[in-house]
Design a protein around this motif. Structure first.
Motif, mmCIF file in Angstrom:
data_model
loop_
_atom_site.group_PDB
_atom_site.id
_atom_site.type_symbol
_atom_site.label_atom_id
_atom_site.label_comp_id
_atom_site.label_asym_id
_atom_site.label_seq_id
_atom_site.Cartn_x
_atom_site.Cartn_y
_atom_site.Cartn_z
ATOM 1 N N GLY A 147 0.801 -1.221 0.000
ATOM 2 C CA GLY A 147 0.000 0.000 0.000
ATOM 3 C C GLY A 147 0.833 1.270 0.000
ATOM 4 O O GLY A 147 0.296 2.361 0.165
ATOM 5 N N GLU A 148 2.140 1.126 -0.209
ATOM 6 C CA GLU A 148 3.039 2.281 -0.247
ATOM 7 C C GLU A 148 3.130 2.825 -1.671
ATOM 8 O O GLU A 148 3.211 2.062 -2.639
ATOM 9 C CB GLU A 148 4.438 1.882 0.236
ATOM 10 C CG GLU A 148 4.477 1.347 1.658
ATOM 11 C CD GLU A 148 4.087 2.380 2.696
ATOM 12 O OE1 GLU A 148 4.436 3.570 2.523
ATOM 13 O OE2 GLU A 148 3.418 2.005 3.680
ATOM 14 N N THR A 149 3.146 4.143 -1.789
ATOM 15 C CA THR A 149 3.282 4.772 -3.095
ATOM 16 C C THR A 149 4.600 4.340 -3.739
ATOM 17 O O THR A 149 5.629 4.265 -3.076
ATOM 18 C CB THR A 149 3.234 6.309 -2.962
ATOM 19 O OG1 THR A 149 1.987 6.671 -2.359
ATOM 20 C CG2 THR A 149 3.349 6.988 -4.310
ATOM 21 N N THR A 150 4.537 4.037 -5.025
ATOM 22 C CA THR A 150 5.718 3.600 -5.769
ATOM 23 C C THR A 150 5.695 4.199 -7.161
ATOM 24 O O THR A 150 4.630 4.575 -7.665
ATOM 25 C CB THR A 150 5.780 2.057 -5.861
ATOM 26 O OG1 THR A 150 6.969 1.672 -6.555
ATOM 27 C CG2 THR A 150 4.564 1.486 -6.579
ATOM 28 N N ASP A 151 6.866 4.296 -7.774
ATOM 29 C CA ASP A 151 6.948 4.730 -9.161
ATOM 30 C C ASP A 151 6.967 3.543 -10.118
ATOM 31 O O ASP A 151 6.866 3.703 -11.329
ATOM 32 C CB ASP A 151 8.193 5.586 -9.396
ATOM 33 C CG ASP A 151 8.000 7.025 -8.962
ATOM 34 O OD1 ASP A 151 6.850 7.510 -9.013
ATOM 35 O OD2 ASP A 151 8.985 7.669 -8.576
#
Length: 176
Positions: A152-156
């Motif tokens: 659920g962590e923002t990633t590129d």
């Protein structure tokens, strides 16, 4: 003089027709950042289901069920926050048994082809408000929207499906 007037008339008509053809792009085509991506999507997709562009979908994020029609490996790299994995190759209606048929649903994949096919199945099964995300997760990311990883962590990172299809992903880090 007649030849010059004939040429000018021909040039004007050609220019006018060219303008009309390019200005007749659908709202969805105009909603993708790349003109060439828009042309590719126009020919790739069958346009058999309602389509929703990225800005419209982003506004509905809180009140809509997003279904990810990519394969698990792609979903695990990143997905739209809150999206449910339903897959493509092994999709079954059991994946949406708990979703009321009146719930708004937006289905997406990498570019929109697989999600269009899943959307067709949902509509045939009686779901009333189903849209295909035009341009898929690639366009979602291309327009600067966030994706999240398994935790659920923002990633590129975005799974680019293949090097051939990955050319349409312009933003983020391509994963193969």
């Amino acid at each position: 003089m007649q030849a010059l007037l004939k040429y000018i008339r021909y040039a004007f008509t050609s220019l006018f027709l060219s303008f009309m053809v390019t200005s007749c792009a659908t709202a969805q085509e105009a909603s993708v950042k790349s003109n060439s991506y828009g042309v590719m999507l126009k020919t790739l997709l069958s346009h058999t289901v309602p389509e929703m562009n990225v800005p419209e979908a982003a506004e509905k994020l809180a009140n809509t069920v997003f279904l990810d029609a990519r394969e698990l490996e792609e979903y695990e790299v990143s997905h739209i926050k809150g999206a449910r994995f339903v897959g493509y190759d092994h999709f079954t209606m059991e994946a949406v048994d708990d979703v009321p048929k009146t719930t708004p649903i937006i289905v997406y994949c990498s570019v929109g082809y697989r999600s269009e096919k899943i959307s067709e199945q949902l509509l045939a099964a009686g779901f009333e408000s189903v849209s295909n995300l035009y341009g898929g997760i690639f366009e979602w990311k291309n327009q600067g929207h966030a994706v999240v990883d398994q935790e659920g962590e923002t990633t590129d990172a975005v799974h680019a499906f293949s090097r051939t299809w990955g050319i349409w992903l312009k933003e983020g880090d391509k994963v193969y």
